[in-house]
Design a protein around this motif. Structure first.
Motif, PDB file in Angstrom:
ATOM      1  N   ALA A  21       4.821  11.271  -5.842  1.00 11.92           N
ATOM      2  CA  ALA A  21       5.847  11.507  -4.929  1.00 11.92           C
ATOM      3  C   ALA A  21       6.669   9.962  -5.145  1.00 11.92           C
ATOM      4  N   GLN A  22       7.448  10.162  -6.113  1.00 13.19           N
ATOM      5  CA  GLN A  22       8.781   8.995  -6.170  1.00 13.19           C
ATOM      6  C   GLN A  22       9.613   9.604  -6.867  1.00 13.19           C
ATOM      7  N   PRO A  23      10.842   9.812  -6.752  1.00 10.82           N
ATOM      8  CA  PRO A  23      12.028  10.408  -7.455  1.00 10.82           C
ATOM      9  C   PRO A  23      12.489   9.644  -8.446  1.00 10.82           C
ATOM     10  N   LEU A  68       7.904   2.214 -10.526  1.00 12.45           N
ATOM     11  CA  LEU A  68       6.434   1.889 -11.011  1.00 12.45           C
ATOM     12  C   LEU A  68       5.562   3.035 -10.901  1.00 12.45           C
ATOM     13  N   THR A  69       5.739   3.933 -10.114  1.00 12.06           N
ATOM     14  CA  THR A  69       4.961   5.131  -9.838  1.00 12.06           C
ATOM     15  C   THR A  69       5.108   5.950 -11.058  1.00 12.06           C
ATOM     16  N   ARG A  70       6.558   6.660 -11.422  1.00 13.54           N
ATOM     17  CA  ARG A  70       6.575   7.228 -12.444  1.00 13.54           C
ATOM     18  C   ARG A  70       6.447   6.676 -13.697  1.00 13.54           C
ATOM     19  N   PRO A  91       4.023   5.271  -3.864  1.00 16.74           N
ATOM     20  CA  PRO A  91       4.304   4.002  -3.205  1.00 16.74           C
ATOM     21  C   PRO A  91       3.627   4.295  -1.668  1.00 16.74           C
ATOM     22  N   LEU A  92       3.317   2.924  -1.398  1.00 18.66           N
ATOM     23  CA  LEU A  92       2.699   2.836   0.009  1.00 18.66           C
ATOM     24  C   LEU A  92       3.944   2.925   0.958  1.00 18.66           C
ATOM     25  N   TRP A  93       4.225   3.603   1.861  1.00 21.69           N
ATOM     26  CA  TRP A  93       5.101   4.037   2.689  1.00 21.69           C
ATOM     27  C   TRP A  93       4.592   3.824   4.167  1.00 21.69           C
ATOM     28  N   TRP A  94       4.883   2.584   4.772  1.00 23.22           N
ATOM     29  CA  TRP A  94       4.323   2.540   6.293  1.00 23.22           C
ATOM     30  C   TRP A  94       3.081   2.842   6.248  1.00 23.22           C
ATOM     31  N   PHE A  95       2.467   2.151   5.476  1.00 25.97           N
ATOM     32  CA  PHE A  95       0.789   1.875   5.232  1.00 25.97           C
ATOM     33  C   PHE A  95       0.098   3.563   5.053  1.00 25.97           C
ATOM     34  N   GLY A 149       4.026  -2.777  -2.025  1.00 23.13           N
ATOM     35  CA  GLY A 149       5.221  -3.823  -1.950  1.00 23.13           C
ATOM     36  C   GLY A 149       4.556  -5.125  -1.479  1.00 23.13           C
ATOM     37  N   GLY A 150       3.874  -5.160  -0.664  1.00 22.87           N
ATOM     38  CA  GLY A 150       3.221  -6.528  -0.154  1.00 22.87           C
ATOM     39  C   GLY A 150       2.177  -7.040  -1.045  1.00 22.87           C
ATOM     40  N   PRO A 151       1.757  -8.540  -0.815  1.00 21.78           N
ATOM     41  CA  PRO A 151       1.027  -9.273  -1.688  1.00 21.78           C
ATOM     42  C   PRO A 151      -0.386  -8.735  -1.495  1.00 21.78           C
ATOM     43  N   ASP A 193      -2.299  -9.911   1.974  1.00 21.32           N
ATOM     44  CA  ASP A 193      -1.788  -9.313   3.248  1.00 21.32           C
ATOM     45  C   ASP A 193      -2.999  -7.932   3.234  1.00 21.32           C
ATOM     46  N   TYR A 194      -3.495  -7.334   2.041  1.00 25.59           N
ATOM     47  CA  TYR A 194      -4.371  -6.291   2.225  1.00 25.59           C
ATOM     48  C   TYR A 194      -5.927  -6.766   2.110  1.00 25.59           C
ATOM     49  N   SER A 195      -6.155  -8.114   2.191  1.00 23.98           N
ATOM     50  CA  SER A 195      -7.543  -8.529   1.950  1.00 23.98           C
ATOM     51  C   SER A 195      -8.315  -8.433   3.226  1.00 23.98           C
ATOM     52  N   GLY A 200       2.310  -6.379  -4.464  1.00 17.18           N
ATOM     53  CA  GLY A 200       3.605  -7.133  -4.673  1.00 17.18           C
ATOM     54  C   GLY A 200       4.500  -6.480  -5.966  1.00 17.18           C
ATOM     55  N   THR A 201       4.595  -5.267  -5.918  1.00 22.38           N
ATOM     56  CA  THR A 201       5.458  -4.503  -6.753  1.00 22.38           C
ATOM     57  C   THR A 201       6.910  -4.812  -7.063  1.00 22.38           C
ATOM     58  N   GLY A 202       7.368  -5.474  -6.017  1.00 20.93           N
ATOM     59  CA  GLY A 202       8.740  -5.889  -6.038  1.00 20.93           C
ATOM     60  C   GLY A 202       8.912  -7.117  -6.812  1.00 20.93           C
TER      61      GLY A 202
HETATM   62  C1  LIG Z   1      10.218   3.639   3.268  1.00 22.48           C
HETATM   63  C2  LIG Z   1       9.090   2.517   2.920  1.00 22.48           C
HETATM   64  C3  LIG Z   1       8.118   2.028   3.581  1.00 22.48           C
HETATM   65  C4  LIG Z   1       7.290   0.953   2.783  1.00 22.48           C
HETATM   66  N1  LIG Z   1       6.126   0.725   3.446  1.00 22.48           N
HETATM   67  C5  LIG Z   1       5.543  -0.253   2.976  1.00 22.48           C
HETATM   68  C6  LIG Z   1       4.275  -0.594   3.393  1.00 22.48           C
HETATM   69  O1  LIG Z   1       3.743  -0.071   4.279  1.00 22.48           O
HETATM   70  N2  LIG Z   1       3.395  -1.524   2.831  1.00 22.48           N
HETATM   71  C7  LIG Z   1       3.903  -2.364   1.724  1.00 22.48           C
HETATM   72  O2  LIG Z   1       3.353  -3.008   1.222  1.00 22.48           O
HETATM   73  N3  LIG Z   1       5.219  -1.989   1.219  1.00 22.48           N
HETATM   74  C8  LIG Z   1       5.826  -0.952   1.754  1.00 22.48           C
HETATM   75  N4  LIG Z   1       7.012  -0.370   0.969  1.00 22.48           N
HETATM   76  C9  LIG Z   1       7.474  -1.023  -0.226  1.00 22.48           C
HETATM   77  C10 LIG Z   1       6.900  -0.133  -1.379  1.00 22.48           C
HETATM   78  O3  LIG Z   1       5.665   0.101  -1.332  1.00 22.48           O
HETATM   79  C11 LIG Z   1       7.235  -0.403  -2.631  1.00 22.48           C
HETATM   80  O4  LIG Z   1       8.888  -0.300  -2.814  1.00 22.48           O
HETATM   81  C12 LIG Z   1       6.464   0.330  -3.827  1.00 22.48           C
HETATM   82  O5  LIG Z   1       5.295  -0.195  -4.196  1.00 22.48           O
HETATM   83  C13 LIG Z   1       7.445   0.243  -5.264  1.00 22.48           C
HETATM   84  O6  LIG Z   1       6.710   1.113  -5.987  1.00 22.48           O
HETATM   85  P1  LIG Z   1       7.615   2.044  -6.852  1.00 22.48           P
HETATM   86  O7  LIG Z   1       8.637   1.468  -7.697  1.00 22.48           O
HETATM   87  O8  LIG Z   1       6.723   3.098  -7.355  1.00 22.48           O
HETATM   88  O9  LIG Z   1       8.375   2.896  -5.657  1.00 22.48           O
HETATM   89  C14 LIG Z   1       7.867   0.598   1.716  1.00 22.48           C
HETATM   90  C15 LIG Z   1       8.836   1.012   0.983  1.00 22.48           C
HETATM   91  C16 LIG Z   1       9.668   1.935   1.543  1.00 22.48           C
HETATM   92  C17 LIG Z   1      10.961   2.518   0.834  1.00 22.48           C
END
Ligand SMILES: Cc1cc2nc3c(=O)[nH]c(=O)nc-3n(C[C@H](O)[C@H](O)[C@H](O)COP(=O)(O)O)c2cc1C
Length: 257
Positions: free
Chosen positions: A10-12, A17-19, A101-105, A153-155, A158-160, A195-197
């Protein structure tokens, strides 16, 4: 031995990174001789919302009971073709990977909608029309492996275990235990990138290496020791026996020592 692996993702965005890792994974699995099935939910324009349109032939047009209509549709061949196609992929797979990608946990809404619609009555729950007889380790998907692959996205801190977000394994328990183990699959430890960003070239290389390693061991790694409903630990099918994990409560009590 040749296996079939289903990857649902699920990532368009092509540069995500997902794709990127999905494409690498497909290549690796195919090179190892496996068949790979995919469900690219955004590309499929997957209908994420579970609603009345899922039941074109209603058992009761006056009141929408999702469970009753799901049973009726599954039993009588009235499920929508997109749902049937995904159920068939699940049945054909030896291993199922949910990659997001983790979106809102949690998983993005489009994937939650995939679960809600594909996990029909008498398929993922109410299996064999036998109430809760088959669940948590038993069910239609028994014998298959499952794994989450989650981009955060988070380091990592934060998830330890004492991290501010809470441990990732606990945050994902509703998916690993409630969605994958429930209909019988053996669930492998989650593969996560943190820390994907802020990933630099070395970070990306480490992520790719870790992903490849996990895919190579997909059929060898030990599953999480979730307690089976029908394995003796839950004598009444509801509550752990007093002598099992005494003093342990909550999610920790679900995992055998
Ligand atoms: C709607 C939304 C919600 C997100 N929620 C979280 C979250 O809960 N925890 C987190 O660590 N990162 C969160 N992120 C950051 C994403 O996890 C991050 O953009 C993703 O890991 C990047 O991977 P991708 O390139 O495959 O999308 C969120 C991003 C978006 C857009």
């Amino acid at each position: 031995m040749k296996k079939t692996v289903l990857i649902v993702y699920a990532q368009p965005e092509p540069s995500s990174l997902t794709r990127h890792l999905v494409h690498q994974g497909i290549e690796l699995l195919q090179k190892r001789g496996h068949d790979v099935l995919t469900s690219d939910l955004y590309a499929m324009n997957w209908k994420a919302v579970y609603d009345a349109d899922d039941f074109p032939e209603r058992a009761d047009v006056r009141r929408l009971s999702f469970i009753d209509e799901s049973r009726h549709a599954h039993k009588n061949g009235f499920q929508t073709p997109d749902v049937v196609a995904e159920q068939n992929k699940l049945l054909a797979a030896d291993a199922v990977i949910l990659k997001f990608p983790l979106w809102w946990f949690s998983m993005p809404a489009i994937m939650k909608g995939w679960v809600e619609r594909v996990y029909a009555y008498n398929f993922a729950y109410g299996y064999q029309d036998a109430g809760n007889a088959f669940r948590y380790g038993d069910g239609i998907l028994k014998g298959k492996r499952a794994m989450l692959s989650v981009m955060c996205g988070g380091p990592a801190e934060d998830y330890s275990l004492r991290g501010i977000n809470g441990p990732l394994d606990e945050l994902l328990f509703p998916i690993t235990h409630g969605i994958l183990f429930y209909p019988g699959m053996d669930v492998l430890p989650t593969f996560a990138i943190y820390g994907t960003g802020r990933l630099d070239a070395a970070g990306l290389e480490a992520a790719e290496k870790g992903w490849r390693a996990r895919l190579e061991r997909l059929f060898e790694d030990k599953p999480i020791a979730f307690r089976r409903q029908n394995g003796g630990d839950f004598p009444d099918r509801h509550i752990l026996a007093d002598n099992i994990a005494p003093g342990r409560i909550g999610i920790a009590a679900h995992i055998a020592e």
